[in-house]
Design a protein around this motif. Structure first.
Motif, PDB file in Angstrom:
ATOM      1  N   UNK A 109      -9.966  10.636  21.746  1.00 27.90           N
ATOM      2  CA  UNK A 109      -9.123   9.507  22.144  1.00 27.90           C
ATOM      3  C   UNK A 109      -8.215   9.883  23.307  1.00 27.90           C
ATOM      4  N   UNK A 110      -7.724  11.118  23.303  1.00 28.56           N
ATOM      5  CA  UNK A 110      -6.879  11.584  24.402  1.00 28.56           C
ATOM      6  C   UNK A 110      -7.624  11.638  25.729  1.00 28.56           C
ATOM      7  N   UNK A 111      -8.847  12.122  25.696  1.00 26.05           N
ATOM      8  CA  UNK A 111      -9.660  12.193  26.912  1.00 26.05           C
ATOM      9  C   UNK A 111     -10.018  10.791  27.398  1.00 26.05           C
ATOM     10  N   UNK A 123      -2.344  10.538  19.552  1.00 25.82           N
ATOM     11  CA  UNK A 123      -2.363  11.685  18.641  1.00 25.82           C
ATOM     12  C   UNK A 123      -2.235  12.988  19.425  1.00 25.82           C
ATOM     13  N   UNK A 124      -1.010  13.477  19.571  1.00 31.58           N
ATOM     14  CA  UNK A 124      -0.764  14.726  20.292  1.00 31.58           C
ATOM     15  C   UNK A 124      -0.547  14.556  21.779  1.00 31.58           C
ATOM     16  N   UNK A 125      -0.569  13.340  22.266  1.00 26.29           N
ATOM     17  CA  UNK A 125      -0.346  13.104  23.691  1.00 26.29           C
ATOM     18  C   UNK A 125       0.498  11.855  23.898  1.00 26.29           C
ATOM     19  N   UNK A 173       0.608  16.365  27.050  1.00 26.33           N
ATOM     20  CA  UNK A 173      -0.009  16.841  25.821  1.00 26.33           C
ATOM     21  C   UNK A 173       1.023  17.709  25.120  1.00 26.33           C
ATOM     22  N   UNK A 174       1.393  17.322  23.902  1.00 26.45           N
ATOM     23  CA  UNK A 174       2.437  17.988  23.126  1.00 26.45           C
ATOM     24  C   UNK A 174       3.708  18.190  23.951  1.00 26.45           C
ATOM     25  N   UNK A 175       4.079  17.205  24.751  1.00 24.55           N
ATOM     26  CA  UNK A 175       5.318  17.231  25.522  1.00 24.55           C
ATOM     27  C   UNK A 175       5.248  17.984  26.838  1.00 24.55           C
ATOM     28  N   UNK A 176       4.091  18.526  27.185  1.00 20.95           N
ATOM     29  CA  UNK A 176       3.933  19.280  28.434  1.00 20.95           C
ATOM     30  C   UNK A 176       3.197  18.406  29.442  1.00 20.95           C
ATOM     31  N   UNK A 177       3.785  18.244  30.617  1.00 21.16           N
ATOM     32  CA  UNK A 177       3.164  17.438  31.671  1.00 21.16           C
ATOM     33  C   UNK A 177       1.864  18.089  32.117  1.00 21.16           C
ATOM     34  N   UNK A 178       0.767  17.332  32.027  1.00 21.68           N
ATOM     35  CA  UNK A 178      -0.559  17.834  32.358  1.00 21.68           C
ATOM     36  C   UNK A 178      -1.067  17.217  33.659  1.00 21.68           C
ATOM     37  N   UNK A 179      -0.805  15.923  33.850  1.00 21.40           N
ATOM     38  CA  UNK A 179      -1.334  15.217  35.017  1.00 21.40           C
ATOM     39  C   UNK A 179      -0.414  14.064  35.343  1.00 21.40           C
ATOM     40  N   UNK A 180      -0.368  13.725  36.624  1.00 21.71           N
ATOM     41  CA  UNK A 180       0.337  12.529  37.051  1.00 21.71           C
ATOM     42  C   UNK A 180      -0.367  11.961  38.272  1.00 21.71           C
ATOM     43  N   UNK A 181      -0.207  10.682  38.490  1.00 20.88           N
ATOM     44  CA  UNK A 181      -0.887  10.060  39.606  1.00 20.88           C
ATOM     45  C   UNK A 181      -0.126   8.851  40.114  1.00 20.88           C
ATOM     46  N   UNK A 182      -0.335   8.551  41.379  1.00 23.88           N
ATOM     47  CA  UNK A 182       0.299   7.428  42.053  1.00 23.88           C
ATOM     48  C   UNK A 182      -0.770   6.628  42.763  1.00 23.88           C
TER      49      UNK A 182
END
Length: 75
Positions: free
Chosen positions: A5-7, A38-40, A64-73
């Motif tokens: 689901x996260x992916x 769930x976890x993200x 993911x678990x509070x850690x920034x993994x990706x961002x986009x504009x």
């Protein structure tokens, strides 16, 4: 299940669409806000009102678990 689901939601948000498998805390415009999975979590901003010229997500941050993994504009 949480990984799938996260992916799936990550690919949707990368395509500047709202996530599906989340619970949202949204703002007044009908879509901007924080979406929890769930976890993200995904923080999105966008144009979600019918009168907006360019509808959809314009900015996102994926955690993911509070850690920034990706961002986009969106340009």
């Amino acid at each position: 299940m949480a990984i799938l689901t996260g992916i799936f939601d990550w690919f949707r948000v990368k395509g500047f669409e709202k996530p599906i498998f989340t619970i949202s805390i949204t703002a007044d415009d009908g879509g901007s806000g924080i979406y929890y999975g769930l976890g993200y979590s995904i923080n999105i901003k966008g144009n979600f009102m019918p009168e907006d010229e360019l509808p959809g997500v314009t900015y996102y941050e994926y955690y993911i678990f509070g850690i920034l993994v990706d961002k986009g504009l969106r340009d």
